[in-house]
Design an enzyme around this catalytic site. Structure first.
Site, PDB file in Angstrom:
ATOM      1  N   ARG A   5      40.927  28.593  49.890  1.00 59.22           N
ATOM      2  CA  ARG A   5      40.458  30.088  50.025  1.00 59.22           C
ATOM      3  C   ARG A   5      39.077  30.770  49.735  1.00 59.22           C
ATOM      4  O   ARG A   5      38.038  29.641  49.247  1.00 59.22           O
ATOM      5  CB  ARG A   5      41.444  30.721  48.201  1.00 59.22           C
ATOM      6  CG  ARG A   5      41.450  29.482  47.158  1.00 59.22           C
ATOM      7  CD  ARG A   5      41.839  29.968  46.205  1.00 59.22           C
ATOM      8  NE  ARG A   5      42.096  28.537  44.683  1.00 59.22           N
ATOM      9  CZ  ARG A   5      42.556  29.089  43.735  1.00 59.22           C
ATOM     10  NH1 ARG A   5      42.468  30.317  43.041  1.00 59.22           N
ATOM     11  NH2 ARG A   5      42.217  28.602  42.737  1.00 59.22           N
ATOM     12  N   GLU A  39      39.052  36.080  40.728  1.00 60.17           N
ATOM     13  CA  GLU A  39      37.968  35.152  40.253  1.00 60.17           C
ATOM     14  C   GLU A  39      36.620  34.753  41.291  1.00 60.17           C
ATOM     15  O   GLU A  39      36.530  33.161  41.551  1.00 60.17           O
ATOM     16  CB  GLU A  39      38.801  33.705  40.334  1.00 60.17           C
ATOM     17  CG  GLU A  39      40.212  33.357  38.899  1.00 60.17           C
ATOM     18  CD  GLU A  39      40.832  32.405  39.081  1.00 60.17           C
ATOM     19  OE1 GLU A  39      41.237  32.058  37.830  1.00 60.17           O
ATOM     20  OE2 GLU A  39      41.334  31.599  40.027  1.00 60.17           O
ATOM     21  N   GLU A  72      45.447  35.445  33.343  1.00 61.05           N
ATOM     22  CA  GLU A  72      46.198  33.946  34.090  1.00 61.05           C
ATOM     23  C   GLU A  72      45.408  32.880  32.986  1.00 61.05           C
ATOM     24  O   GLU A  72      44.586  33.233  32.402  1.00 61.05           O
ATOM     25  CB  GLU A  72      45.010  33.468  34.922  1.00 61.05           C
ATOM     26  CG  GLU A  72      45.190  34.162  35.665  1.00 61.05           C
ATOM     27  CD  GLU A  72      45.014  33.572  37.618  1.00 61.05           C
ATOM     28  OE1 GLU A  72      44.714  32.199  37.021  1.00 61.05           O
ATOM     29  OE2 GLU A  72      44.177  34.371  38.319  1.00 61.05           O
TER      30      GLU A  72
END
EC number: 3.2.1.23
Length: 700
Positions: free
Chosen positions: A123, A162, A321
């Site tokens: 990712r 993020e 998170e």
């Protein structure tokens, strides 16, 4: 560069209109067949979930081929969630590009410092400076915003995900050109770059901005120019921020009434981006935090949340998170102990969060994070984790009904100052010791204060810390002229300041202050450091520790203080063999300046050593009363207060491995691993226990 204007604070509105705490998770329905969705929503309702983050990594499902969008599946799940009273924090879905995009445009892929391509397979393998990638990403943002602009269940935009977690640095030609433009804006002319970076050393002088390169591979064992490295850190944070802002502005243009944020990664070891700078660019601050297992679990969590609260400028923030139990990315991934799931969430809540969320709802069956815990584990509904999830949901509803939402963290008596740029500079410089960095020190001081029953606030260097009676600068490597003026004014006006070794070594460009350390603070501290005495444990014949006259031991670093001004008082000195040249040298001092006092600690102590010397240090600075006023060092005590200061929510957490007795001050709202005595005046907190009370009336 001019200081940016902070965006107006906007908090997401609940579907039902009430002011209450948010509780939820990342939800990835595209990982599961649709016949699971209704069961998910049933269990979410049972757990008290009222918000989910959707589509964070769903670009390839939303746009399966270039320009072809499929919103049907997303529409269906949003409608199901909304009708169940669950709001949607909808992602821009740009975190990771689909394979059709990278196949057609491999030029959007990152390059590492050796020039190798970072290929798809994980990712965040995209370049933030790629105009091609930006074009595709903003097209997706526009399509998302246009499609959902009138959706009644959309409560917030979750922009990206993020940023910088995996694409913090890019060394491609796109990055090179962007870095050159960034330097031109910052310095205006090339001679200013040469002065800032000290390019006459090693014949690195530049004659044109086109000669500026990212810090690419220069050979094994060579040292990069530290000024360039520091600016590349700044540029990389800004490049990602610019990309985020482009996404944000595209979404905001079409849906101006929907608050926008992105999830930071603030922790005791999280230095990827300048999150305080980024805090100016979000409508509300959100953070991802994964607790550090082991002895410092609670202390690190509290330290990190305190810093998030300061980045949010004491406005309620969103925990986007965390984990219910084990993560999957450490070499060993311990499960959380009984009580820690709720205790951790209550600690974030105590320190300013008004939203408690997890990654993720249902634990994945496949993929790289299949062993990462979730709210609904592989083992299903009849599990300790899910029972704890439901218990927490009920407790959050009770705290909402009691009025906790919208209250703010009560100010502590001490400010610990942290600086992203100082950490970046420390981590790249060829320095006296690579065993020490700025970012390691504030958490050590945080624990030492807690061991003296004092809870500090952790503040970014550009925040307003002047209102605190005591300010601590732990190894603040970079101190520029403006910060020096702030510090002088603060102490002269009556403030108490503690400065440690490793502070004030260099200016904002990592150019060393001459005339003795700590540079512009020498007069304020009443001393001058001539050189450093780093220690090398395990190397025979070299200094490996230093004992102090107050009974503690220094490790890793000590300063050679060569001069004391008249009136500078020595609080502790070294006891050492004559051959070291350190015997009798000052280690800890205090100096009157104007109406205040400035202390200096010239060596590195661990948390236990700091905790031992703090009482004498506070007494020498005439602030010993803050220690006696706080309470029990076995407890972490945190308060949130209402706007009119008449209602306090008192949070107590057991810091030890044994039960702790506490005084009940008000109405008990939550007791996790806690039992209240029959008369209601005392309670016992078990290991990992927490107690939340509501106290009405002004504090005396």
């Amino acid at each position: 560069m001019s200081k940016p204007t902070r965006r107006a604070y906007r908090w997401p509105k609940h579907l039902k209109g009430q002011q209450s705490l948010w509780y939820g998770c990342d939800y990835n329905p595209d990982q599961w067949p649709e016949d699971v969705w209704d069961e998910d929503i049933r269990l979410m309702t049972k757990a008290g979930v009222n918000v989910v983050a959707l589509a964070v990594f769903s670009w390839s499902r939303i746009e399966p081929s270039q320009g072809v969008f499929d919103f049907d599946w997303l529409d269906r799940i949003i409608d199901k969630l909304g009708r169940a009273g669950i709001g949607v924090n909808l992602a821009s879905a740009t975190a990771t590009p689909p394979l059709w995009l990278t196949q057609a445009h491999p030029e959007v892929l990152l390059r590492d410092e050796r020039g190798d391509t970072v290929w798809p397979g994980a990712r965040q393998h995209w370049r933030p400076t790629s105009p091609v990638f930006r074009s595709y990403a903003l097209k997706l943002c526009r399509a998302m915003a246009e499609h959902y602009r009138d959706n009644p269940y959309l409560v917030a935009w979750h922009v990206g995900n993020e940023y910088g977690c995996h694409n913090r640095f890019d060394y491609s030609d796109d990055a090179m050109r962007a870095f050159q433009r960034w330097c031109r804006r910052r310095y205006k002319d090339i001679d200013a770059v040469n002065r800032a970076w000290g390019t006459d050393f090693w014949s690195q002088r530049l004659s044109d901005f086109s000669q500026i390169l990212p810090p690419r591979f220069i050979g094994q064992g060579n040292f990069q120019n530290p000024g360039r490295m520091l600016d590349f850190e700044r540029f990389s944070s800004d490049a990602l921020k610019d990309f985020y802002m482009a996404e944000r502005d595209t979404l905001a243009e079409i849906t101006p009434d929907i608050p926008l944020t992105t999830n930071f990664m603030v922790s005791a070891g999280g230095f990827a981006l300048d999150y305080d700078d980024w805090g100016d660019q979000v409508d509300f601050v959100a953070n991802d935090h994964y607790a550090m297992p082991g002895r410092d679990h609670l202390e690190e969590l509290a330290y990190s949340s305190s810093l998030v609260d300061a980045i949010a400028r004491r406005r309620p923030w969103w925990l986007m998170e965390q984990s219910t139990s084990a993560v999957n990315w450490r070499p060993v991934n311990p499960r959380k102990e009984p009580g820690q799931l709720e205790r951790d969430s209550l600690a974030h809540l105590a320190l300013g969060a008004d939203a408690i969320c997890y990654f993720q709802w249902r634990q994945s069956r496949a993929g790289a994070e299949k062993f990462h815990s979730a709210m609904l584990p592989h083992a299903g509904e009849d599990t300790a984790v899910f029972r704890d999830v439901c218990q927490l949901g009920g407790d959050l509803q009770g705290l909402s009904q009691a009025g906790l939402a919208g209250t703010t963290l009560a100010k502590a008596p001490v400010a610990l100052v942290f600086d992203y740029a100082s950490q970046w500079a420390n981590s790249h410089a060829a320095s006296p010791s690579d065993r020490v960095e700025h970012g390691q020190e504030p958490p050590v001081w945080y624990r030492a204060f807690l061991d003296n029953a004092i809870r500090p606030d952790v503040l970014p260097v550009r925040a307003t810390w002047e209102e605190y009676p005591l300010v601590v600068l732990p190894a603040l490597y970079l101190i520029d002229a403006d910060l020096s003026k702030r510090l002088h004014k603060y102490v002269h006006g009556g403030g108490r300041l503690i400065v440690t070794w490793g502070s004030g070594i260099a200016d904002e460009q990592d150019r060393v202050w001459t005339g003795g350390y700590p540079g512009p603070l020498r007069d304020l501290l009443g001393l001058s450091v001539e050189e450093f005495a780093p220690m090398a444990p395990g190397t025979p014949g070299l200094l490996d520790h230093l004992d102090l006259t107050d009974g503690v031991t220094a490790h890793d670093w000590a300063d050679v203080i060569g001069h004391l001004d008249k009136g500078t008082k020595v609080l502790a000195s070294y006891r050492a063999d004559p051959w070291t040249g350190m015997d009798g040298m000052p280690a800890m001092t205090v100096h009157d300046w104007g109406h205040g006092k400035a202390a200096y600690l010239g060596c590195r102590l661990d948390a236990q050593g700091l905790a031992k010397v703090l009482p004498a240090l506070l007494e020498a600075m005439d602030v010993a009363d803050m220690r006696s006023a706080q309470g029990d060092p076995d407890l972490l005590r945190v308060e949130r207060v209402s706007q009119d200061d008449r209602t306090r929510f008192v949070f107590l957490f057991n810091r030890t491995r044994h039960p702790v007795q506490v005084q009940v001050e008000g109405r008990v709202l939550v007791g996790s691993l806690a039992s209240v005595d029959g008369d209601g005046k005392q309670a016992s907190l078990q290991v990992n226990g927490a107690l939340v009370q509501r106290v009405v009336g002004h504090r005396h």
